[in-house]
Write a protein that holds these residues in place. Structure first.
Motif, short mmCIF file in Angstrom:
data_model
loop_
_atom_site.label_atom_id
_atom_site.label_comp_id
_atom_site.label_asym_id
_atom_site.label_seq_id
_atom_site.Cartn_x
_atom_site.Cartn_y
_atom_site.Cartn_z
N SER A 142 0.87 -1.16 0.00
CA SER A 142 0.00 0.00 0.00
C SER A 142 0.91 1.22 0.00
CB SER A 142 -0.89 0.01 1.25
OG SER A 142 -1.62 1.22 1.31
N ASP A 143 0.89 1.97 -1.08
CA ASP A 143 1.77 3.15 -1.22
C ASP A 143 3.23 2.81 -0.94
OD1 ASP A 143 -0.36 4.83 -1.90
OD2 ASP A 143 -0.81 5.23 0.21
N ASP A 144 3.74 1.77 -1.57
CA ASP A 144 5.14 1.36 -1.49
C ASP A 144 5.53 0.76 -0.13
OD1 ASP A 144 7.65 1.14 -2.91
OD2 ASP A 144 8.42 2.73 -1.62
N ILE A 145 4.58 0.51 0.76
CA ILE A 145 4.88 -0.06 2.07
C ILE A 145 4.24 -1.46 2.15
CG2 ILE A 145 4.60 0.19 4.57
CD1 ILE A 145 6.42 2.32 3.29
N CYS A 146 5.04 -2.44 2.55
CA CYS A 146 4.54 -3.81 2.69
C CYS A 146 3.61 -3.89 3.91
CB CYS A 146 5.70 -4.77 2.85
SG CYS A 146 5.17 -6.48 3.12
N LEU A 147 2.43 -4.44 3.71
CA LEU A 147 1.48 -4.57 4.81
C LEU A 147 1.85 -5.72 5.76
CD1 LEU A 147 -1.87 -3.99 2.90
CD2 LEU A 147 -0.56 -2.36 4.26
N GLY A 148 2.77 -6.57 5.34
CA GLY A 148 3.20 -7.67 6.20
C GLY A 148 4.29 -7.27 7.18
#
Length: 63
Positions: free
Chosen positions: A15-21
């Motif tokens: 999401s917007d270049d950030i891993c949600l994991g």
């Protein structure tokens, strides 16, 4: 957070270049193996804050 083990939990959704994991950016993920321990700790602290803001999974691998 004294561990500098790779925080990847194999939940690679962005999401917007950030891993949600794991909460790291794509740039941080790519550079992870080249970072020294202090830089890894900084990335982990920032990633934890990002996960809180994003409401991501934020769970760790079981040992």
């Amino acid at each position: 957070m004294s561990s500098t083990k790779d925080p990847c939990i194999s939940l690679c959704k962005f999401s917007d270049d950030i891993c949600l994991g794991c909460g790291r950016s794509k740039r941080e993920i790519k550079a992870w193996k080249k970072l020294d321990k202090d830089d890894k700790r900084t990335v982990l602290a920032e990633a934890a804050l990002r996960l809180i803001k994003l409401g991501g999974a934020g769970r760790r691998k079981k040992k």
